[in-house]
Scaffold this active site. Sequence first.
Site, PDB file in Angstrom:
ATOM      1  N   SER A  68       0.574 -24.746   2.551  1.00 11.81           N
ATOM      2  CA  SER A  68       0.821 -23.329   2.761  1.00 11.81           C
ATOM      3  C   SER A  68       2.340 -23.100   2.899  1.00 11.81           C
ATOM      4  CB  SER A  68       0.043 -22.886   3.998  1.00 11.81           C
ATOM      5  OG  SER A  68      -0.039 -21.502   4.095  1.00 11.81           O
ATOM      6  N   ASP A  81      -8.422 -20.416  -3.742  1.00 11.85           N
ATOM      7  CA  ASP A  81      -7.470 -20.017  -2.704  1.00 11.85           C
ATOM      8  C   ASP A  81      -6.658 -18.812  -3.178  1.00 11.85           C
ATOM      9  OD1 ASP A  81      -5.531 -19.829  -0.747  1.00 11.85           O
ATOM     10  OD2 ASP A  81      -4.449 -21.640  -1.358  1.00 11.85           O
ATOM     11  N   HIS A 129      -7.711 -23.278   0.370  1.00 15.75           N
ATOM     12  CA  HIS A 129      -6.331 -23.432   0.848  1.00 15.75           C
ATOM     13  C   HIS A 129      -6.057 -24.857   1.357  1.00 15.75           C
ATOM     14  CE1 HIS A 129      -2.607 -21.437   1.642  1.00 15.75           C
ATOM     15  NE2 HIS A 129      -2.665 -21.504   2.954  1.00 15.75           N
TER      16      HIS A 129
END
Lengths: 524, 524
Positions: B205, B455, B480
């Site tokens: 991320s 994602d 994710h």
Amino acid sequence: MCSVASRQKAFPMKTYVAFSLLFILSSCTAEAWRPPRFLRPRSHNFSFSNGQIGTPSSKHSVPNSEYEYETKNFTQRLDHFSFKKHANSTFQQRYLINDKHWSGAQAKGPIFLYCGNEGYIEWFAVNSGFMWDIAPQFGALLVFPEHRYYGTSMPYGSHDAAYKDGDSLSYLTAEQAIVDFATLILDLKKNLSAEASPVVLFGGSYGGMLAAWMRLKYPHIAIGALASSAPILQFEDIVPWDTFYDIVSNDFRRESENCFRVIKDSWSLLESYGKKDEGLHEISKKFHICRDVNGIEEIGNWLDSAYSNLAMVDYPYDASFLMPLPAYPIREVCKAIDNFPNDADILDRVFAGVSIYYNYTGETKCFDVNDDPHGENGWNWQACTEMVMPMSSNPESSMFPSFTFDLESYTNDCIKSFGVEPRPYWITTEFGGHSIGTVLKNYGSNIIFSNGLWDPWSGGGVLTNISSSIVALVTEKGAHHLDLRQAREDDPAWLVEQRKAEIQIIKDWIYEYYQEKGLYSFNI
Amino acid sequence: MCSVASRQKAFPMKTYVAFSLLFILSSCTAEAWRPPRFLRPRSHNFSFSNGQIGTPSSKHSVPNSEYEYETKNFTQRLDHFSFKKHANSTFQQRYLINDKHWSGAQAKGPIFLYCGNEGYIEWFAVNSGFMWDIAPQFGALLVFPEHRYYGTSMPYGSHDAAYKDGDSLSYLTAEQAIVDFATLILDLKKNLSAEASPVVLFGGSYGGMLAAWMRLKYPHIAIGALASSAPILQFEDIVPWDTFYDIVSNDFRRESENCFRVIKDSWSLLESYGKKDEGLHEISKKFHICRDVNGIEEIGNWLDSAYSNLAMVDYPYDASFLMPLPAYPIREVCKAIDNFPNDADILDRVFAGVSIYYNYTGETKCFDVNDDPHGENGWNWQACTEMVMPMSSNPESSMFPSFTFDLESYTNDCIKSFGVEPRPYWITTEFGGHSIGTVLKNYGSNIIFSNGLWDPWSGGGVLTNISSSIVALVTEKGAHHLDLRQAREDDPAWLVEQRKAEIQIIKDWIYEYYQEKGLYSFNI
């Protein structure tokens, strides 16, 4: 530490080393001779102001009045890396621009950006004739942004305010300067609708370091960099600390063993004047100093500066880069030194030698060895913060008095001068340098490191190819960024070859860029 | 601008977009629905404090107590990029370290460095099981530094002091955080005499963005980076602004067209409650909100947050990353929504759906939709300064209310909230992003961009190979940074394959590094 005990007393000057890459004047510590603290010659026509080099008023430093440009200003952010609110959050950055040969935005004409270094940008612009020479064949736009805190590009509205103290100077860093260039060029491209134009970076000396680092950090902004005489390895222990003074010494020794010897022997004699009653007066008179020096180190610095600068500008033709000088000026200095009977006074010989440097025109009646009593200027600050470039003088190989770089005294002196502690490991943290061959072998591309081995800064340069596109162009005889100077009829063949190679490599970069953009018709 | 006039009144919330990459909660403007402002779920066990994610107290988020580490602190410089004097010029940066499997300094054992993101570092450490899984076969040292201004790594001595105002927050930037990692790892290597150990970066991320950028900017410090689910292209107009919400919407539509439709139809019904007398009380009761909401947008945000977060954690097995959830949680949400008669109340169905997200354990009796009345946390600041990631919701393809990113209102709201003006073009100036394929084709090396197309952040990721060593590992079904999670028996084959490829590539980087260092005996 100073190896000669008596010198320890003789030269009780500042300990930190502030070595402008373009101007050198020595200082010395309580313990040892030191490389230069001050950055500028102390006399005659080549005037300096505000601790900067190449003031516009020094007209004889502008060899080509045919270089025409517009002068513009760009509103620049003071601190790119934080969101701190400042009363003066922006400043006016000056830049010079010439679009005479630009093939234009639609043709994606290239942009040549010179990374301004520690002085007035005009001076770098007119001393980078190579860019002007090749602009027509590339159809290139020329842009010369000034480095923040130099020239007229002063944060806080004025030189005095910008240089007020460590706080006001705190944004004078290479990283901020590089982002200045990045921001300026992006804005300029947008305004010219030239977003698709490739940008090629140029720079000499410290400007060359900025060019190389900018290509490494901002490959999305510039497609390549010509970094001329850029000592990006002159940090920590990457290269031997003796290198700089060894090269200067060898430059003299190569011309004349006797010359080297006379200079090497002169320091102890000089020192003896410092110990004599009336010695300072006598030596000042002998060296035609306008006012008696306050300490013998002032003469020492003045000589060191001349020798080091001569090594940098030992060009194969007459030039007025730092001073008006003849071709191969070290040769002339040594001729002057050698042109005495064997039993002549060594200091008379030395004075005759440095007069070639300080007074080639013969117009100077007396010299001012210390025209900057404050010793405050941008490069001193930079040397006291991130540009910690250790240097020593090796008694075996150097013609200078022996000394060894000492971080502790360097640090103490920076704290005294600016209230700032140097960060000697910062540059390698931010830009690397250690094991550069391994690190960049499979990383990065499109950098030319050009160096001439007569240049003392070449010792801190990249002298071998790192990869197929990060290359070293080294000439045996070149001095400090000679390749960036304007071409001349009497250029030696090796210089012509070096420049030819540079042009071809830059063409390849641009050609490759156009290919990737699907613009195949470009033909340079 | 909001396409449905009535919404303009219904959701008069803050206009700027603060989209934590790990937590999402929507807000809306006076003119339009907006992507999330607040970053955290508002209820039950998964507690948050100080606007951060993954507090150590949220024990159920720590799936593997077998992850053992030492917790240490490092004295970190507040501002790496200037020499400004501060009363608080340093702070304590926390990091976790595990050397159980390290082959040691002498063997040049590799160092795996996780680039901490916006929360407590323990939480990222225990949710990055991949690093722990592979440490033994690499003989790797594991290091997890915490991101400045998150967890306990607070400048100015405390969270309250660090988050006092825009001035105190001004050093909360990605660039400073990356240099924190660089400085820490250099110091650590020195202390361990492990200067020759190769460093490999990991991050998911925002942490993945940091890992990729750090490899790009500091190749001399790390030999490669695994950047998992790193939306480094979610800036300016590099990718279409609709992408994020389109992917979320498609994730629901893929499971059930009816589910997608019910959600899409729910917003106008929700809005009607905002206009009714007692509507807010009624809807609060219907949705089991502990205290009546103050505006209908609070429910809107709460729903938006659930859907977006579900899309991120739509993992193929039960997991407790953001919330305790079953395998394929969107499937379960849609089952709950679809499991009603056709004439059932749409909002009842929606509530049944989001209850899967907010109350899978069934332990929550009522929900607190607004547990952070200040809305102040680190990511909000980052979104209001450099992390300007534009997003829109396209009425044609999205199940969310229509809205378009509007920089002006975004800016105004940031000025109101923090007194700071966003710099929407800064990230691409500093790190690039435009034409990334062309720029990095012959530049840089050793980055894996891994993404799963379920994602929503994958829309801003690098999804195709750039060069032979800057590669994209894309899975059709992944959510994710699924690849960074601990391996399980029931991992789908495509995930096993993806991780296998990652391991092989990292081995190649390390092997190449050892080869260049002349250490051929290494055998992994």
